[in-house]
Write a protein that holds these residues in place. Sequence first.
Motif, PDB file in Angstrom:
ATOM      1  N   ASN A  40       0.869  -1.178   0.000  1.00  8.92           N
ATOM      2  CA  ASN A  40       0.000   0.000   0.000  1.00  8.92           C
ATOM      3  C   ASN A  40       0.906   1.230   0.000  1.00  8.92           C
ATOM      4  O   ASN A  40       1.743   1.410   0.894  1.00  8.92           O
ATOM      5  CB  ASN A  40      -0.900  -0.026   1.247  1.00  8.92           C
ATOM      6  CG  ASN A  40      -1.766   1.218   1.348  1.00  8.92           C
ATOM      7  OD1 ASN A  40      -1.266   2.317   1.567  1.00  8.92           O
ATOM      8  ND2 ASN A  40      -3.068   1.048   1.183  1.00  8.92           N
ATOM      9  N   HIS A  41       0.710   2.077  -0.993  1.00  7.14           N
ATOM     10  CA  HIS A  41       1.590   3.233  -1.197  1.00  7.14           C
ATOM     11  C   HIS A  41       1.597   4.183   0.015  1.00  7.14           C
ATOM     12  O   HIS A  41       2.650   4.691   0.410  1.00  7.14           O
ATOM     13  CB  HIS A  41       1.114   3.949  -2.466  1.00  7.14           C
ATOM     14  CG  HIS A  41       1.819   5.212  -2.787  1.00  7.14           C
ATOM     15  ND1 HIS A  41       2.883   5.272  -3.658  1.00  7.14           N
ATOM     16  CD2 HIS A  41       1.615   6.486  -2.360  1.00  7.14           C
ATOM     17  CE1 HIS A  41       3.296   6.526  -3.759  1.00  7.14           C
ATOM     18  NE2 HIS A  41       2.540   7.292  -2.974  1.00  7.14           N
ATOM     19  N   CYS A  42       0.424   4.414   0.622  1.00  5.49           N
ATOM     20  CA  CYS A  42       0.332   5.345   1.761  1.00  5.49           C
ATOM     21  C   CYS A  42       1.105   4.799   2.952  1.00  5.49           C
ATOM     22  O   CYS A  42       1.876   5.520   3.609  1.00  5.49           O
ATOM     23  CB  CYS A  42      -1.124   5.550   2.193  1.00  5.49           C
ATOM     24  SG  CYS A  42      -2.276   5.783   0.852  1.00  5.49           S
TER      25      CYS A  42
ATOM     26  N   ALA B 210       3.512   2.756   2.834  1.00  5.72           N
ATOM     27  CA  ALA B 210       4.943   2.783   2.514  1.00  5.72           C
ATOM     28  C   ALA B 210       5.544   4.164   2.808  1.00  5.72           C
ATOM     29  O   ALA B 210       6.672   4.255   3.309  1.00  5.72           O
ATOM     30  CB  ALA B 210       5.150   2.406   1.051  1.00  5.72           C
ATOM     31  N   HIS B 211       4.807   5.232   2.520  1.00  2.00           N
ATOM     32  CA  HIS B 211       5.286   6.575   2.889  1.00  2.00           C
ATOM     33  C   HIS B 211       5.579   6.608   4.391  1.00  2.00           C
ATOM     34  O   HIS B 211       6.583   7.149   4.835  1.00  2.00           O
ATOM     35  CB  HIS B 211       4.199   7.634   2.605  1.00  2.00           C
ATOM     36  CG  HIS B 211       4.243   8.231   1.226  1.00  2.00           C
ATOM     37  ND1 HIS B 211       5.281   9.012   0.790  1.00  2.00           N
ATOM     38  CD2 HIS B 211       3.336   8.207   0.206  1.00  2.00           C
ATOM     39  CE1 HIS B 211       5.032   9.437  -0.454  1.00  2.00           C
ATOM     40  NE2 HIS B 211       3.853   8.952  -0.836  1.00  2.00           N
ATOM     41  N   VAL B 212       4.672   6.036   5.177  1.00  3.94           N
ATOM     42  CA  VAL B 212       4.820   6.059   6.638  1.00  3.94           C
ATOM     43  C   VAL B 212       6.017   5.204   7.075  1.00  3.94           C
ATOM     44  O   VAL B 212       6.850   5.633   7.881  1.00  3.94           O
ATOM     45  CB  VAL B 212       3.544   5.529   7.334  1.00  3.94           C
ATOM     46  CG1 VAL B 212       3.728   5.505   8.847  1.00  3.94           C
ATOM     47  CG2 VAL B 212       2.332   6.363   6.946  1.00  3.94           C
TER      48      VAL B 212
ATOM     49  N   LEU C  60       1.321  12.967   9.761  1.00  4.37           N
ATOM     50  CA  LEU C  60       0.631  13.817   8.790  1.00  4.37           C
ATOM     51  C   LEU C  60       1.159  13.418   7.423  1.00  4.37           C
ATOM     52  O   LEU C  60       2.345  13.577   7.134  1.00  4.37           O
ATOM     53  CB  LEU C  60       0.891  15.310   9.058  1.00  4.37           C
ATOM     54  CG  LEU C  60       0.359  16.250   7.955  1.00  4.37           C
ATOM     55  CD1 LEU C  60      -1.143  16.102   7.742  1.00  4.37           C
ATOM     56  CD2 LEU C  60       0.693  17.709   8.283  1.00  4.37           C
ATOM     57  N   TYR C  61       0.267  12.838   6.628  1.00  4.09           N
ATOM     58  CA  TYR C  61       0.627  12.362   5.292  1.00  4.09           C
ATOM     59  C   TYR C  61      -0.043  13.300   4.292  1.00  4.09           C
ATOM     60  O   TYR C  61      -1.257  13.271   4.127  1.00  4.09           O
ATOM     61  CB  TYR C  61       0.148  10.914   5.174  1.00  4.09           C
ATOM     62  CG  TYR C  61       0.004  10.344   3.785  1.00  4.09           C
ATOM     63  CD1 TYR C  61       0.929  10.605   2.783  1.00  4.09           C
ATOM     64  CD2 TYR C  61      -1.057   9.496   3.476  1.00  4.09           C
ATOM     65  CE1 TYR C  61       0.789  10.058   1.513  1.00  4.09           C
ATOM     66  CE2 TYR C  61      -1.213   8.929   2.226  1.00  4.09           C
ATOM     67  CZ  TYR C  61      -0.284   9.218   1.246  1.00  4.09           C
ATOM     68  OH  TYR C  61      -0.435   8.680  -0.006  1.00  4.09           O
ATOM     69  N   ALA C  62       0.766  14.177   3.718  1.00  2.59           N
ATOM     70  CA  ALA C  62       0.224  15.199   2.813  1.00  2.59           C
ATOM     71  C   ALA C  62       0.903  15.075   1.463  1.00  2.59           C
ATOM     72  O   ALA C  62       2.093  15.367   1.327  1.00  2.59           O
ATOM     73  CB  ALA C  62       0.452  16.589   3.397  1.00  2.59           C
ATOM     74  N   SER C  63       0.142  14.592   0.470  1.00  5.04           N
ATOM     75  CA  SER C  63       0.731  14.377  -0.845  1.00  5.04           C
ATOM     76  C   SER C  63      -0.160  15.026  -1.882  1.00  5.04           C
ATOM     77  O   SER C  63      -1.024  15.841  -1.554  1.00  5.04           O
ATOM     78  CB  SER C  63       0.837  12.880  -1.093  1.00  5.04           C
ATOM     79  OG  SER C  63      -0.463  12.340  -1.108  1.00  5.04           O
ATOM     80  N   GLY C  64       0.037  14.661  -3.152  1.00  2.00           N
ATOM     81  CA  GLY C  64      -0.816  15.206  -4.192  1.00  2.00           C
ATOM     82  C   GLY C  64      -2.251  14.742  -4.001  1.00  2.00           C
ATOM     83  O   GLY C  64      -3.180  15.543  -3.841  1.00  2.00           O
TER      84      GLY C  64
HETATM   85 FE   LIG Z   1       2.801   9.430  -2.686  1.00  2.00          FE
END
Ligand SMILES: [Fe+2]
Length: 532
Positions: free
Chosen positions: A107-109, A111-113, A128-132
């Motif tokens: 899961n891309h989200c 993975a950011h974390v 805080l996950y802030a992307s496009g």
């Molecule tokens: Fe992203």
Amino acid sequence: MPGSRQILGIEGTAWNLSAAVFGEELISLHSNPYSPPNGGIHPREAAQHHAAVLKDVVSKALLDVDLKDISGVAFSQGPGLGPCLRTVATAARSIAIALNVPLIGVNHCVAHVEIGRHTCGCDDPIVLYASGANTQVLGFLKSRYRIFGETLDIGLGNALDKFARSRGLPHPGGPLIENYAKKGSPVNLPYTVKGMDLAFSGLMSAAKDCKAPIEDVCAGFQETAFAMCVEVTERALAHSGKNEVLLVGGVGANERLREMLLVMCEERGAEFFVPEKKFIGDNGAMIAYTGKIMLEAGQTIPVENSGVNPSYRSDDVSVLWRRDTGDISYGKANLIENGTARGAEAVVTILGDDYVVKRRLSKGYRNKELDRQLIAERTRAEARVISLARRGGVLTPIIKDVTDDSLVMENIKGDMLKLVLTDDNVFNAGILVGRLHKCGIIHGDLTTSNIIVGGKSGHVCYLIDFGLSYISSETESRGVDVHVFFQTLESTAPGHDNLAVSFSEGYKSAFVDADSVLERVLEIKQRARYLH
Ligand SMILES: [Fe+2]
Ligand SMILES: C[C@@H](O)[C@H](NC(=O)OP(=O)(O)OC[C@H]1O[C@@H](n2cnc3c(N)ncnc32)[C@H](O)[C@@H]1O)C(=O)O
């Protein structure tokens, strides 16, 4: 590193085709970003770009790697643009089959974390996950990343990019806006936090229509949107009792956003983390690393079940690679100690025997004018809602005085409902909430700490803390209110289903539309959304 476990990870959900190999640490990372010739990202064109550069990018990532050491292939399974996801998934499947190693759908989200936690060395943060495409406030609880709050319309990055495009600026607009904003003084734009959620499209339209110089509009856009994100992050911190904040996603590259979060964390005594730039926006390393920890936890997928999911949510993922953490400590931040209680927004101080003062705190992360305006608006609104509720027969503290930043009100004596959870008390709480909803008010923070049981008989319920209240007669808002209440019951008295039944009985006896709200509550629960 012969013999060690190495994972190839491929990212390509939107603008960046990127591949990496992760062993004990990052071994290689190569990317080839897609820049649209004009306008925003076109899904099919981005997918064609990814297909065209994939062989080159993956080969470079594998250049110094012995293929025998690759023990798994990870790919972004979603969320993202359908054509892009499918292109990358097809490549990942073929490579996994050719190397005869397991396939891992990441899961891309999440993975950011995970790359953020790993590279920053933080343990259990509010994120805080802030992307496009996404803007979410997340926290880990019981095998999942729970969503505390999120955008109800578009992601923050997309809002910035679309505004930039309307001014003839190229994609991505985020970094350009940041530069303009440094030279501007912020204009006033709509601040749209709704409970724990956010919305950006109204703010974006207002920015598009604003006639002020572009530097000032950009500064206003950033100050407003970022303050909204920081506010929800702070509230999640206060409610969860966690003490770390992690910023991830492309918008996290923004220095002003970082500065605001840092100030908020310093004011609260929390620690702030942000990964270095190459790991903050979309990159292959986050997929390779998350693939690695998933493989170690046995979370692989058979090729025949490896379909992509363009709307894969962060809270859909069962997180088997993290140790479980305990319950959220509801209301912990609201306990009165030495005559003072500090919440996310305000300080409540006991004034003599009969009164308390609730003073809203100035926030160092907010621009001064916005800060003054929000404090005054919210203080007035709270006083108004309390009077309205009293007129509707809801027992609340009586307001004695209102100033620009504070309310002086009656000191309600008694116990927090969470300390006296009996069927009778919860039934009475149901009546109280039924009356509140009947007069068109949503409490917005219906926890068992915000209901005080006392009075002469010792069984009268009072509702306190209307800081997040608003006017609405929508079934959804009412349902969310009751859902939050049920969740706090579950966390303070697990297994006592009878309490929710007693509450519902009280609620029904006071409110004719109760049945449709309670039906909606079941639906909201199904959505598995962590609403608080
Ligand atoms: Fe992203
Ligand atoms: C699903 C996936 O494709 C998507 N990824 C994504 O949106 O890319 P990411 O790299 O995380 O973020 C890109 C966004 O980040 C913004 N951005 C980059 N640098 C920025 C800056 N200095 N200030 C503000 N925004 C910035 C860009 O304008 C763009 O909107 C996501 O994570 O939602």
